[in-house]
Every structure is written in C-alpha cells, then in structure tokens.
Design a protein around this motif. Structure first.
Motif, PDB file in Angstrom:
ATOM      1  N   MET A 243       0.949  -1.094   0.085  1.00 58.35           N
ATOM      2  CA  MET A 243      -0.139  -0.006   0.112  1.00 58.35           C
ATOM      3  C   MET A 243       0.695   1.185  -0.045  1.00 58.35           C
ATOM      4  SD  MET A 243      -3.102   1.269   0.014  1.00 58.35           S
ATOM      5  CE  MET A 243      -3.914   2.773   0.173  1.00 58.35           C
ATOM      6  N   LYS A 244       2.211   1.063   0.880  1.00 59.08           N
ATOM      7  CA  LYS A 244       2.732   2.317   0.873  1.00 59.08           C
ATOM      8  C   LYS A 244       3.362   2.743  -0.487  1.00 59.08           C
ATOM      9  CE  LYS A 244       4.471   2.126   5.645  1.00 59.08           C
ATOM     10  NZ  LYS A 244       5.340   2.113   6.421  1.00 59.08           N
ATOM     11  N   ARG A 245       3.927   1.372  -1.402  1.00 62.48           N
ATOM     12  CA  ARG A 245       4.275   2.032  -2.751  1.00 62.48           C
ATOM     13  C   ARG A 245       3.288   2.522  -3.433  1.00 62.48           C
ATOM     14  NH1 ARG A 245       4.583  -1.015  -7.474  1.00 62.48           N
ATOM     15  NH2 ARG A 245       6.127  -0.116  -8.959  1.00 62.48           N
ATOM     16  N   ILE A 246       2.098   1.977  -3.405  1.00 61.03           N
ATOM     17  CA  ILE A 246       0.847   2.792  -4.019  1.00 61.03           C
ATOM     18  C   ILE A 246       0.857   4.194  -3.874  1.00 61.03           C
ATOM     19  CG2 ILE A 246      -1.587   2.674  -4.530  1.00 61.03           C
ATOM     20  CD1 ILE A 246      -1.373  -0.628  -4.476  1.00 61.03           C
ATOM     21  N   LEU A 247       0.512   4.341  -2.538  1.00 61.59           N
ATOM     22  CA  LEU A 247       0.678   5.651  -2.217  1.00 61.59           C
ATOM     23  C   LEU A 247       1.783   6.700  -2.772  1.00 61.59           C
ATOM     24  CD1 LEU A 247      -0.472   5.473   1.654  1.00 61.59           C
ATOM     25  CD2 LEU A 247      -2.036   6.051  -0.556  1.00 61.59           C
ATOM     26  N   LYS A 248       2.848   6.181  -2.944  1.00 65.31           N
ATOM     27  CA  LYS A 248       4.052   6.907  -3.365  1.00 65.31           C
ATOM     28  C   LYS A 248       3.803   7.323  -4.806  1.00 65.31           C
ATOM     29  CE  LYS A 248       7.681   5.220  -0.458  1.00 65.31           C
ATOM     30  NZ  LYS A 248       8.933   4.542  -0.487  1.00 65.31           N
ATOM     31  N   ILE A 249       3.059   6.561  -5.542  1.00 59.16           N
ATOM     32  CA  ILE A 249       2.966   6.605  -6.893  1.00 59.16           C
ATOM     33  C   ILE A 249       1.851   7.460  -6.838  1.00 59.16           C
ATOM     34  CG2 ILE A 249       2.310   5.534  -8.999  1.00 59.16           C
ATOM     35  CD1 ILE A 249       3.719   2.984  -8.216  1.00 59.16           C
ATOM     36  N   ILE A 250       0.477   7.453  -6.360  1.00 60.20           N
ATOM     37  CA  ILE A 250      -0.688   8.154  -6.568  1.00 60.20           C
ATOM     38  C   ILE A 250      -0.436   9.403  -5.733  1.00 60.20           C
ATOM     39  CG2 ILE A 250      -2.962   7.992  -5.816  1.00 60.20           C
ATOM     40  CD1 ILE A 250      -2.937   4.928  -6.192  1.00 60.20           C
ATOM     41  N   LEU A 251      -0.141   9.584  -4.544  1.00 59.64           N
ATOM     42  CA  LEU A 251      -0.314  10.906  -3.970  1.00 59.64           C
ATOM     43  C   LEU A 251       0.025  12.019  -4.792  1.00 59.64           C
ATOM     44  CD1 LEU A 251       0.618  10.212  -0.032  1.00 59.64           C
ATOM     45  CD2 LEU A 251      -1.522  11.167  -1.381  1.00 59.64           C
TER      46      LEU A 251
ATOM     47  N   GLU B 271     -11.657   8.475  -9.567  1.00 59.07           N
ATOM     48  CA  GLU B 271     -10.926   7.673 -10.442  1.00 59.07           C
ATOM     49  C   GLU B 271     -10.276   6.559  -9.642  1.00 59.07           C
ATOM     50  OE1 GLU B 271      -8.158  10.042 -12.616  1.00 59.07           O
ATOM     51  OE2 GLU B 271      -9.940  11.054 -13.963  1.00 59.07           O
ATOM     52  N   LEU B 272      -9.506   7.247  -8.469  1.00 57.66           N
ATOM     53  CA  LEU B 272      -8.727   6.181  -7.631  1.00 57.66           C
ATOM     54  C   LEU B 272      -9.661   4.922  -6.911  1.00 57.66           C
ATOM     55  CD1 LEU B 272      -6.301   8.511  -6.036  1.00 57.66           C
ATOM     56  CD2 LEU B 272      -5.876   6.998  -7.840  1.00 57.66           C
ATOM     57  N   VAL B 273     -10.844   5.334  -6.749  1.00 59.49           N
ATOM     58  CA  VAL B 273     -11.679   4.455  -5.977  1.00 59.49           C
ATOM     59  C   VAL B 273     -12.446   3.589  -7.275  1.00 59.49           C
ATOM     60  CG1 VAL B 273     -14.038   4.376  -4.969  1.00 59.49           C
ATOM     61  CG2 VAL B 273     -12.541   5.966  -4.214  1.00 59.49           C
ATOM     62  N   ASN B 274     -12.660   4.160  -8.382  1.00 58.75           N
ATOM     63  CA  ASN B 274     -13.126   3.237  -9.411  1.00 58.75           C
ATOM     64  C   ASN B 274     -12.310   2.162  -9.871  1.00 58.75           C
ATOM     65  OD1 ASN B 274     -15.535   4.622  -9.260  1.00 58.75           O
ATOM     66  ND2 ASN B 274     -15.081   5.940 -11.092  1.00 58.75           N
ATOM     67  N   GLN B 275     -11.009   2.587  -9.799  1.00 58.34           N
ATOM     68  CA  GLN B 275      -9.831   1.527 -10.085  1.00 58.34           C
ATOM     69  C   GLN B 275      -9.180   0.641  -9.000  1.00 58.34           C
ATOM     70  OE1 GLN B 275      -6.669   4.408 -11.237  1.00 58.34           O
ATOM     71  NE2 GLN B 275      -7.740   5.208 -12.986  1.00 58.34           N
ATOM     72  N   GLY B 276     -10.041   0.947  -8.085  1.00 57.09           N
ATOM     73  CA  GLY B 276      -9.765   0.041  -6.798  1.00 57.09           C
ATOM     74  C   GLY B 276      -8.504   0.169  -5.952  1.00 57.09           C
ATOM     75  N   GLU B 277      -7.837   1.391  -6.521  1.00 53.90           N
ATOM     76  CA  GLU B 277      -6.390   1.911  -5.634  1.00 53.90           C
ATOM     77  C   GLU B 277      -6.732   2.378  -4.528  1.00 53.90           C
ATOM     78  OE1 GLU B 277      -3.358   2.229  -7.500  1.00 53.90           O
ATOM     79  OE2 GLU B 277      -4.048   1.922  -9.779  1.00 53.90           O
ATOM     80  N   TRP B 278      -7.809   2.955  -4.138  1.00 56.11           N
ATOM     81  CA  TRP B 278      -8.185   3.688  -2.953  1.00 56.11           C
ATOM     82  C   TRP B 278      -9.739   2.790  -2.655  1.00 56.11           C
ATOM     83  CZ3 TRP B 278      -6.779   9.310  -1.462  1.00 56.11           C
ATOM     84  CH2 TRP B 278      -5.397   9.405  -1.634  1.00 56.11           C
ATOM     85  N   THR B 279     -10.194   2.899  -1.145  1.00 57.99           N
ATOM     86  CA  THR B 279     -11.455   2.624  -0.897  1.00 57.99           C
ATOM     87  C   THR B 279     -11.841   3.970  -0.582  1.00 57.99           C
ATOM     88  OG1 THR B 279     -10.953   2.822   1.476  1.00 57.99           O
ATOM     89  CG2 THR B 279     -10.583   0.929   0.394  1.00 57.99           C
ATOM     90  N   GLN B 280     -13.411   3.960  -0.715  1.00 61.20           N
ATOM     91  CA  GLN B 280     -14.433   5.206  -0.517  1.00 61.20           C
ATOM     92  C   GLN B 280     -13.884   5.720   0.752  1.00 61.20           C
ATOM     93  OE1 GLN B 280     -16.322   6.470  -3.156  1.00 61.20           O
ATOM     94  NE2 GLN B 280     -15.961   8.077  -1.576  1.00 61.20           N
TER      95      GLN B 280
ATOM     96  N   GLN C 177     -11.014   5.862   2.388  1.00 55.36           N
ATOM     97  CA  GLN C 177      -9.746   6.576   2.173  1.00 55.36           C
ATOM     98  C   GLN C 177      -9.823   7.871   1.557  1.00 55.36           C
ATOM     99  OE1 GLN C 177      -7.478   3.408   0.394  1.00 55.36           O
ATOM    100  NE2 GLN C 177      -6.271   3.249   2.094  1.00 55.36           N
ATOM    101  N   ALA C 178     -10.766   7.804   0.277  1.00 59.93           N
ATOM    102  CA  ALA C 178     -10.919   9.151  -0.524  1.00 59.93           C
ATOM    103  C   ALA C 178     -11.628  10.062   0.346  1.00 59.93           C
ATOM    104  CB  ALA C 178     -11.782   8.702  -1.619  1.00 59.93           C
ATOM    105  N   ASP C 179     -12.776   9.656   1.238  1.00 56.67           N
ATOM    106  CA  ASP C 179     -13.535  10.698   1.980  1.00 56.67           C
ATOM    107  C   ASP C 179     -12.406  11.152   3.118  1.00 56.67           C
ATOM    108  OD1 ASP C 179     -15.501  10.044   0.684  1.00 56.67           O
ATOM    109  OD2 ASP C 179     -16.460   8.576   1.942  1.00 56.67           O
TER     110      ASP C 179
END
Length: 299
Positions: free
Chosen positions: A1-9, A266-275, A277-279
């Motif tokens: 998850m940390k790696r994903i956050l580094k890319i997405i944030l 977009e991130l929620v729809n792609q399954g990268e984040w949960t709703q 986390q987005a909220d």
C-alpha cells in the motif's frame, strides 16, 4: 500500500492543491491551460451574471491600457533623463502600434507556435519583418543592473563593477562550466583558454545575495499588477473590484474542488483507494489551515 501511495499521492496532491485558492492568485493565472482558463472565465461570468465575451473583452482592454500606460511612463522617464529624444520616443511608439496580431511570446517561441499550427507562415514572416524594422534607439526596458540599483538592492558602483566583469569574459563557447573539460579534450578550446576562464570566474566581484530580495520584489510587483488589472476590469464592467475578485475566488474554488473529486473517484473506481480513504483524504484537505503559500507565486 505504501508503494501505491508513493505513486498516487503526487497526482492527488496536484488536484488537492487546487481546492483552496490563495488571495491574489485567482486573476491572470499564467500556468493554467487554455481549457482551464476558459472554464474559469465562463464560471466567473456566470457568477457575475454577465456575458463571457464581455468579461474576456474587458480583460483584453484592461491589459492593453495598462501596457500602454507603462510604456508611456517609461518613455517619458527616458526622455527626462536624456536617454531618448522625443523623436525617438515617437518612432518607437509608432513601431509598437504596427506589431502584427499574434500571441505575445518571445521571438524564439515563434517557431514553436508555427509548428503547432497556432500561427501561419505569413504571420511568422510578418512578425520577423516587424522585428527587423525596430527603430535604432537605446534600450527601452531597464537592464537588470539598472533595476537593482533603482530598487536599492545594489549600489551603482557594484553594478558598474559587475558589468565590467561580464564584458571581460574570455572568448570561449558559452557552456556550463562542467562541460569545459569536454571541450578541452575535443580540442575545441586550449588549456590557455580554460585557465583564462577559470581566472575570470575567480575574479567575479563580491556581490550581495540578490536572489531572495529580487524574488520578493518580483512577487510584490506581480501582486501590484494583478490589483491594477482587477481594478481596471471592474471599472470597465461597472462593478466593484471586490465583487470581481470574490467571483474569481469562488469559481476557482469550485473548479479545484471538482478536480479533486474527479481524481479521487478515479482512484476509487480503479480499486486503488477505498471510498473511506478518499473521504478521509478529502476531509484532511478541507481542514487545511488558511496560511500563505510556502513558495512565492511565479512572476
């Protein structure tokens, strides 16, 4: 998850930074795309209940008037100092008025506009001919050294010493210092030239650190210009300046919030984040303290 956050944030933060506009930066955003500028102006016109074209025309008129006033003030200053004659000022003013109707860019950017199809070859040729027809008169815009002296950042003696040092530069290719060794190895410069250049660099006058003050002056001048522009546009439209600025802040805030919502969805729809986390991220952004920007606005 940390790696994903580094890319997405980083991408999310770009959108997040769009949520709250800073005072004084809503007008004349130079770093916006044409699409974003168009959307912003359209929303401002809607908030003010005026025609979008009327708003755009008011900005063009205000910018033109401010440019003309600044040029006239500079010409009168040069005439008063004896740098220009009245005839030279008239010739320069007449030349400016004949400028071809193309985007205000530097000469080296004309080819880019031509390649992108934003101007025609005929327009590029007309602009080139216009540049070549420039009257042979002293420099109109003040040199950097002159501005620094006028603003009290350096003394006239320091400016003269630095100018003399620049003019004494050895005649070698203008490349970054780290590339000089390569030129030497390739035989494009001699060891004697390299030594002369090193001696010249070491002889650089001891100048104060002007960048922080210069940046501060530029930011202040930019804000002054934006205030003048807002005041003139409001005057043309017959509305209060604060009303115009509030409309820009409201429109920019709405567009930025929409950009953030779109990216998070977009991130929620792609399954990268949960709703959830987005909220949580959106709530964190909204709780951001109302403080000045850490970095000054770009001039």
């Amino acid at each position: 998850m940390k790696r994903i956050l580094k890319i997405i944030l980083p991408a999310v933060l770009v959108a997040a930074m769009l949520v709250t506009g800073m005072p004084g930066t809503a007008l004349a955003q130079d770093d916006q795309t044409p699409e974003r500028r168009g959307a912003l102006v359209a929303r401002v016109a809607e908030i003010l209940n005026i025609n979008q074209q009327e708003l755009e025309d008011a900005f063009k008129q205000a910018q033109r008037e401010l440019r003309e006033e600044a040029l006239e003030a500079r010409l009168q200053e040069l005439i008063a100092s004896g740098t220009l004659t009245q005839q030279q000022a008239d010739e320069f003013r007449a030349w400016i008025e004949t400028r071809p109707d193309i985007p205000a860019v530097s000469p080296r950017q004309i080819k880019k506009l031509l390649d992108e199809g934003k101007i025609t070859q005929e327009q590029a040729d007309a602009y080139k001919a216009w540049l070549e027809a420039k009257p042979d008169i002293p420099r109109i815009r003040p040199a950097l050294g002159e501005k620094l002296v006028k603003e009290g950042i350096i003394t006239q003696q320091q400016a003269d010493e630095y100018k003399a040092w620049l003019e004494s530069r050895p005649d070698i290719p203008r490349v970054p210092p780290r590339e000089l060794k390569k030129l030497l190895d390739e035989g494009k410069i001699t060891q004697q030239q390299l030594d002369a250049f090193k001696a010249w660099v070491e002889a650089r006058p001891d100048m104060p650190k002007i960048r922080p003050e210069l940046r501060q002056k530029r930011v202040a001048k930019l804000q002054e210009h934006r205030d003048a522009l807002a005041a003139r546009v409001a005057e043309i439209l017959g509305i209060d300046k604060q009303e115009l600025e509030n409309a820009f802040k409201q429109a920019q805030g709405e567009l930025r919030a929409n950009a953030l919502d779109t990216r998070l969805q977009e991130l929620v729809n792609q399954g990268e984040w949960t709703q959830q986390q987005a909220d949580a991220f959106k709530a964190w952004i909204k709780a951001r303290p109302d403080v000045p920007p850490l970095r000054p606005a770009r001039p």
